[in-house]
Design a protein around this motif. Structure first.
Motif, PDB file in Angstrom:
ATOM      1  N   ILE A 113       0.813  -1.209   0.000  1.00  0.00           N
ATOM      2  CA  ILE A 113       0.000   0.000   0.000  1.00  0.00           C
ATOM      3  C   ILE A 113       0.848   1.262   0.000  1.00  0.00           C
ATOM      4  CG2 ILE A 113      -0.230  -0.132   2.506  1.00  0.00           C
ATOM      5  CD1 ILE A 113      -2.693   1.425  -0.060  1.00  0.00           C
ATOM      6  N   ALA A 114       1.998   1.246   0.693  1.00  0.00           N
ATOM      7  CA  ALA A 114       2.851   2.435   0.713  1.00  0.00           C
ATOM      8  C   ALA A 114       3.362   2.757  -0.688  1.00  0.00           C
ATOM      9  CB  ALA A 114       4.013   2.221   1.680  1.00  0.00           C
ATOM     10  N   ASN A 115       3.853   1.745  -1.383  1.00  0.00           N
ATOM     11  CA  ASN A 115       4.324   1.958  -2.753  1.00  0.00           C
ATOM     12  C   ASN A 115       3.177   2.282  -3.699  1.00  0.00           C
ATOM     13  OD1 ASN A 115       7.003   1.467  -2.061  1.00  0.00           O
ATOM     14  ND2 ASN A 115       6.823  -0.731  -2.426  1.00  0.00           N
ATOM     15  N   LEU A 116       1.987   1.798  -3.375  1.00  0.00           N
ATOM     16  CA  LEU A 116       0.830   2.080  -4.232  1.00  0.00           C
ATOM     17  C   LEU A 116       0.529   3.568  -4.250  1.00  0.00           C
ATOM     18  CD1 LEU A 116      -1.600   0.802  -5.859  1.00  0.00           C
ATOM     19  CD2 LEU A 116      -2.894   1.018  -3.742  1.00  0.00           C
ATOM     20  N   ILE A 117       0.530   4.203  -3.079  1.00  0.00           N
ATOM     21  CA  ILE A 117       0.256   5.633  -3.008  1.00  0.00           C
ATOM     22  C   ILE A 117       1.352   6.422  -3.706  1.00  0.00           C
ATOM     23  CG2 ILE A 117      -0.029   7.591  -1.441  1.00  0.00           C
ATOM     24  CD1 ILE A 117      -1.358   5.713   0.534  1.00  0.00           C
ATOM     25  N   ASP A 118       2.608   6.002  -3.531  1.00  0.00           N
ATOM     26  CA  ASP A 118       3.712   6.673  -4.216  1.00  0.00           C
ATOM     27  C   ASP A 118       3.612   6.504  -5.726  1.00  0.00           C
ATOM     28  OD1 ASP A 118       4.769   7.493  -1.819  1.00  0.00           O
ATOM     29  OD2 ASP A 118       6.150   5.800  -1.645  1.00  0.00           O
ATOM     30  N   PHE A 119       3.097   5.360  -6.173  1.00  0.00           N
ATOM     31  CA  PHE A 119       2.938   5.104  -7.603  1.00  0.00           C
ATOM     32  C   PHE A 119       1.930   6.064  -8.226  1.00  0.00           C
ATOM     33  CE2 PHE A 119       0.384   2.868 -10.879  1.00  0.00           C
ATOM     34  CZ  PHE A 119       1.359   2.699 -11.850  1.00  0.00           C
ATOM     35  N   VAL A 120       0.889   6.407  -7.475  1.00  0.00           N
ATOM     36  CA  VAL A 120      -0.185   7.239  -8.021  1.00  0.00           C
ATOM     37  C   VAL A 120       0.061   8.722  -7.775  1.00  0.00           C
ATOM     38  CG1 VAL A 120      -2.663   7.719  -7.955  1.00  0.00           C
ATOM     39  CG2 VAL A 120      -1.842   5.365  -7.736  1.00  0.00           C
ATOM     40  N   GLN A 148     -10.106   5.582   4.282  1.00  0.00           N
ATOM     41  CA  GLN A 148      -8.775   5.337   4.823  1.00  0.00           C
ATOM     42  C   GLN A 148      -7.698   5.920   3.901  1.00  0.00           C
ATOM     43  OE1 GLN A 148      -7.954   1.191   5.571  1.00  0.00           O
ATOM     44  NE2 GLN A 148      -5.735   1.506   5.608  1.00  0.00           N
ATOM     45  N   VAL A 149      -7.806   5.670   2.609  1.00  0.00           N
ATOM     46  CA  VAL A 149      -6.819   6.177   1.652  1.00  0.00           C
ATOM     47  C   VAL A 149      -6.880   7.700   1.574  1.00  0.00           C
ATOM     48  CG1 VAL A 149      -6.116   6.196  -0.771  1.00  0.00           C
ATOM     49  CG2 VAL A 149      -6.815   4.051   0.312  1.00  0.00           C
ATOM     50  N   ASN A 150      -8.083   8.271   1.565  1.00  0.00           N
ATOM     51  CA  ASN A 150      -8.227   9.722   1.473  1.00  0.00           C
ATOM     52  C   ASN A 150      -7.554  10.434   2.641  1.00  0.00           C
ATOM     53  OD1 ASN A 150      -9.660  10.042  -0.965  1.00  0.00           O
ATOM     54  ND2 ASN A 150     -11.587   9.510   0.022  1.00  0.00           N
ATOM     55  N   ARG A 151      -7.706   9.898   3.847  1.00  0.00           N
ATOM     56  CA  ARG A 151      -7.062  10.515   5.004  1.00  0.00           C
ATOM     57  C   ARG A 151      -5.539  10.478   4.876  1.00  0.00           C
ATOM     58  NH1 ARG A 151     -11.403   7.831   7.864  1.00  0.00           N
ATOM     59  NH2 ARG A 151     -10.051   6.003   8.175  1.00  0.00           N
ATOM     60  N   THR A 152      -5.023   9.374   4.332  1.00  0.00           N
ATOM     61  CA  THR A 152      -3.573   9.235   4.185  1.00  0.00           C
ATOM     62  C   THR A 152      -3.023  10.191   3.132  1.00  0.00           C
ATOM     63  OG1 THR A 152      -3.694   6.894   4.818  1.00  0.00           O
ATOM     64  CG2 THR A 152      -1.703   7.616   3.688  1.00  0.00           C
ATOM     65  N   VAL A 153      -3.674  10.259   1.981  1.00  0.00           N
ATOM     66  CA  VAL A 153      -3.182  11.102   0.889  1.00  0.00           C
ATOM     67  C   VAL A 153      -3.331  12.572   1.228  1.00  0.00           C
ATOM     68  CG1 VAL A 153      -3.438  11.661  -1.562  1.00  0.00           C
ATOM     69  CG2 VAL A 153      -3.710   9.302  -0.794  1.00  0.00           C
ATOM     70  N   LEU A 154      -4.353  12.948   1.984  1.00  0.00           N
ATOM     71  CA  LEU A 154      -4.560  14.356   2.336  1.00  0.00           C
ATOM     72  C   LEU A 154      -3.353  14.940   3.063  1.00  0.00           C
ATOM     73  CD1 LEU A 154      -6.598  16.725   2.319  1.00  0.00           C
ATOM     74  CD2 LEU A 154      -7.383  15.925   4.561  1.00  0.00           C
ATOM     75  N   ILE A 322      -1.142   0.860 -14.073  1.00  0.00           N
ATOM     76  CA  ILE A 322      -1.981   0.377 -12.983  1.00  0.00           C
ATOM     77  C   ILE A 322      -1.204  -0.558 -12.071  1.00  0.00           C
ATOM     78  CG2 ILE A 322      -2.887  -1.570 -14.348  1.00  0.00           C
ATOM     79  CD1 ILE A 322      -5.599  -1.024 -12.897  1.00  0.00           C
ATOM     80  N   LYS A 323      -1.456  -0.413 -10.771  1.00  0.00           N
ATOM     81  CA  LYS A 323      -0.881  -1.295  -9.763  1.00  0.00           C
ATOM     82  C   LYS A 323      -1.973  -1.657  -8.758  1.00  0.00           C
ATOM     83  CE  LYS A 323       3.630  -1.219 -10.813  1.00  0.00           C
ATOM     84  NZ  LYS A 323       4.411  -2.420 -11.126  1.00  0.00           N
ATOM     85  N   ALA A 324      -1.906  -2.887  -8.242  1.00  0.00           N
ATOM     86  CA  ALA A 324      -2.825  -3.334  -7.187  1.00  0.00           C
ATOM     87  C   ALA A 324      -2.038  -3.452  -5.893  1.00  0.00           C
ATOM     88  CB  ALA A 324      -3.459  -4.670  -7.557  1.00  0.00           C
ATOM     89  N   GLY A 325      -2.511  -2.811  -4.835  1.00  0.00           N
ATOM     90  CA  GLY A 325      -1.773  -2.788  -3.586  1.00  0.00           C
ATOM     91  C   GLY A 325      -2.495  -3.499  -2.465  1.00  0.00           C
TER      92      GLY A 325
END
Length: 337
Positions: A113-120, A148-154, A322-325
């Motif tokens: 998941i960490a690399n997924l957010i960095d990928f996008v 969950q993802v929105n809070r992290t990316v914000l 595209i990547k799946a995390g």
């Protein structure tokens, strides 16, 4: 995909307008769809009920003349990826340990998941580099995963921040009924289709409209915006699709939003809040029909409806986009009708 009930409504309306008992009043109607994609949503419906709600099982299906498109125009420049998508949608990919309800995702499309957010998304996000992430998204099967993802990316967005709290009430004629639901309890709820009670926005953050605001200028339910200015009682935003074209900002006010939820809540709840929620991530269902430059799939749990995995992977033009995390288990892939 629209349920068969809507087909019945259109059929009856055209018969009344055209004063004819022919199907659709004798007019030519063009339908477009793909049964590999997500089937109609039936609330708490069984698999049989979902399939029965599709137009494939409507009594008018036999009068349709059917044509098949054979070329994937979105992935036209990546033939291998287009062929893989077709196998995915048809349920022809190898299963895991012989389980027909699973499918193997290629290893080169999987990351944590960490690399997924960095990928996008870039590490630093703001209005200054909005073009770097305007046409990128993280897709999730469920709303809770999106939150969950929105809070992290914000946390990556650098800009002025403000938190807006809503006003929650119960709509009822009986005062005693209203007293049964404390305000603190209402504040803790975040039903689907309503913004959160505590909405934190940052200049440069991406949000999605939850109601039709002004369809004439494309402000509809599902439209994505980028926040440009935060005020005490409203905020300014612009369409994300045209974020770099110098368009005028749009003022988004607070409005009353109601939710009954049928069986979910035994009362009607009204929340006065901005009709938006963060949209660095969205559900797979919401992404149907859209194309993105880069997509990350956050899959902490299996997809749960027909075609979700096919829809998610087919939002991009090439496999490297595209990547799946956080893929912990094989993922369900419902077979076709």
């Amino acid at each position: 995909m629209s349920p068969g009930l809507q087909l019945t409504v259109v059929d009856r309306l055209l018969k009344d307008i055209m004063q004819s008992e022919l199907p659709f009043g004798g007019t030519t109607v063009l339908f477009a769809g793909d049964f590999r994609q997500i089937l109609p949503v039936v609330r708490r419906g069984t698999r049989a009920a979902i399939v029965a709600a599709s137009i494939r099982h409507h009594h008018l299906w036999d009068v349709f003349e059917r044509f098949s498109l054979t070329q994937n125009m979105r992935a036209n420049n990546d033939e291998d990826f287009a062929a893989w998508l077709l196998q995915l949608g048809n349920g022809q990919l190898p299963a895991v340990d012989g389980n027909v309800n699973t499918v193997k995702i290629p290893r080169n499309m999987v990351c944590d998941i960490a690399n997924l957010i960095d990928f996008v998304y870039p590490q630093q996000m703001s209005l200054a580099n909005i073009d770097d992430f305007a046409r990128k998204i993280i897709l999730c099967p469920r709303n809770e995963d999106c939150r969950q993802v929105n809070r992290t990316v914000l946390q990556r967005v650098t800009g002025a921040a403000r938190t807006y709290t809503a006003i929650d009430t119960v709509v009822a004629d009986d005062v005693d009924e209203i007293a049964n639901y404390p305000t603190e309890f209402l504040n803790s709820l975040e039903p689907d289709g309503l913004p959160p009670y505590r909405l934190t926005l940052v200049v440069g953050s991406v949000v999605m409209l939850l109601r039709n605001h002004d369809p004439k200028i494309r402000l509809c339910n599902g439209t994505r915006l980028v926040v440009t200015e935060l005020r005490r009682n409203n905020f300014k935003a612009r369409l994300l699709a045209d974020a770099g074209e110098g368009q005028d900002d749009i003022v988004i006010p607070r409005i009353p939003l109601s939710f009954s939820g049928d069986d979910d809540l035994p009362f009607t709840m009204r929340r006065v809040q901005f009709p938006v929620r963060l949209s660095f991530a969205m559900t797979i269902n919401k992404s149907q029909g859209q194309t993105f430059d880069r997509v990350g799939l956050f899959l902490p749990s299996p997809v749960f409806t027909h075609g979700q995995l096919y829809v998610a992977f087919s939002r991009v033009r090439a496999s490297e986009s595209i990547k799946a995390g956080d893929v912990a288990t094989p993922f369900n892939l419902s077979q076709g009708i």
